[in-house]
Design an enzyme around this catalytic site. Structure first.
Site, short mmCIF file in Angstrom:
data_model
loop_
_atom_site.label_atom_id
_atom_site.label_comp_id
_atom_site.label_asym_id
_atom_site.label_seq_id
_atom_site.Cartn_x
_atom_site.Cartn_y
_atom_site.Cartn_z
N HIS A 171 -5.96 -3.45 5.61
CA HIS A 171 -5.04 -4.13 3.88
C HIS A 171 -6.27 -4.50 3.30
O HIS A 171 -6.19 -5.36 2.74
CB HIS A 171 -3.65 -4.21 4.08
CG HIS A 171 -3.53 -5.12 2.96
ND1 HIS A 171 -2.56 -4.37 2.55
CD2 HIS A 171 -3.50 -6.65 2.73
CE1 HIS A 171 -2.30 -4.91 1.16
NE2 HIS A 171 -2.21 -6.17 1.53
N ASP A 174 0.69 -0.79 0.21
CA ASP A 174 -0.31 -0.33 0.21
C ASP A 174 1.08 1.13 -0.17
O ASP A 174 0.50 2.32 -0.62
CB ASP A 174 -1.24 -0.31 1.45
CG ASP A 174 -2.09 -1.14 0.99
OD1 ASP A 174 -2.78 -1.68 -0.08
OD2 ASP A 174 -2.10 -1.79 1.91
#
Length: 349
Positions: A211, A175
């Site tokens: 996530h 990310d």
């Protein structure tokens, strides 16, 4: 005093650092799920690093071939393949770091949570073996859904009486990698991309939360160097970071998920962790860990890493109203995913 915005040079180069360290580094690393789409390129990157002295590769198929292939590369890591549950204990013996990308990948139309039933069992089984055979190792979980597989891992270690929250990490580095890339693309900051380089062990754009989807919260307001976007562009950028995994799944049209970029991100995190274990100071990475920073019992924030794992949770810091709203909106999904993982682990035999 270390500033959490100082993003030290330790981080500016995860992968290149893996290629240029001294012989004092003797990390024994295991990859569980080494024959898969993430496992193979991740193992290649780890084999390429002189920080790794022993690379143990485990899977339920093909690991002898993967290990034989990698063993021909002229770098220092000794590579050995382990096949099937009966060889897992030997694979884990003496490991300093265990990375787990094992599990099934996403396909078009699937969310990370759709992977739960299959991957939860895989992670519980593998982490149970870790708790038995290398309880002091750093455990790095890549297997999705990370928002649930980290609580599963924690509960498994608790059952075995060897739980240490400072040594269990949900690898959310992809990310951060994506946020760094997308911001640089929008701003056409060639110098920024150069600064990020291959050795960035601290985020230039921190990403907190979880996530999956809206639990992925990029803190563009903390970007270093500072950047500004109009609100509509900021919302679009944030959405792209949150759904970047789906972007790859769709582009691969059923042939897999984000494997190569995840391998890169996983290697970056491992190199940062090993650097810190070797005594390097100022190493910062974001990861999904046990946390008291919010009402969610697990939460990703920038972490100062040290010889024993998490040295200090650096927290969220000052964020914008837009980011505050995202944090609030992520809470219900995060807590539900965490609870789902905890309940699975408690009933897992």
């Amino acid at each position: 005093m270390l500033s959490r915005f100082a993003r030290p040079a330790a981080a500016t180069a995860a992968l290149r650092r893996g290629l240029a360290t001294t012989a004092q580094n003797n990390a024994k690393v295991a990859v569980l799920g080494a024959s898969g789409g993430i496992g193979q390129p991740l193992s290649l990157l780890l084999k390429n690093s002189p920080m790794v002295s022993r690379l143990s590769l485990y899977d339920i198929a093909h690991t002898p071939g993967v290990a034989a292939d990698l063993s021909h590369i002229e770098t220092r890591a000794n590579v050995k393949g382990f096949l099937g549950p009966e060889q897992l204990p030997e694979c884990l013996k003496g490991c300093d770091v265990v990375v787990i990308p094992a599990g099934v990948p996403r396909k078009p139309g699937m969310t990370r949570d759709d992977l739960f039933n299959t991957n939860a069992s895989i992670v519980a089984t593998l982490t149970s073996a870790c708790a038995k055979h290398c309880p002091e190792a750093m455990i790095c979980i890549i297997s999705n859904p990370v928002n649930s597989t980290i609580p599963i891992t924690s509960e498994v270690f608790k059952k075995h009486g060897v739980y240490n929250p400072n040594r269990i990490f949900g690898v959310t580095t992809l990310d951060i990698v994506r946020a760094n890339t997308f911001v640089a693309e929008l701003k056409k900051l060639e110098s920024f991309m150069f600064l990020l380089g291959l050795r960035s062990s601290s985020s230039k754009v921190p990403v907190i939360g979880g996530h999956a989807g809206k639990t992925i919260i990029p803190l563009i307001s903390q970007c270093n160097p500072k950047v500004d976007f109009p609100q509509d562009q900021l919302e679009k950028l944030t959405g792209r970071i949150q759904e970047a995994g789906t972007e790859v799944v769709k582009a691969k049209a059923g042939a897999g998920s984000a494997t190569l970029s995840m391998a890169y991100a996983g290697a970056r995190f491992v190199f940062s962790l090993v650097d810190a274990m070797n005594g390097k100071e100022g190493v910062i990475e974001c990861a999904f860990v046990r946390s008291e920073e919010t009402e969610s019992p697990y939460f990703s924030t920038p972490l100062l890493l040290g010889k024993n794992g998490i040295e200090k949770n650096l927290g969220i810091g000052k964020i914008s109203p837009f980011e505050e709203k995202m944090v609030a909106e992520a809470m219900s999904e995060l807590k539900a995913s965490i609870k789902k993982g905890e309940e699975f682990a408690k009933n897992f035999k």
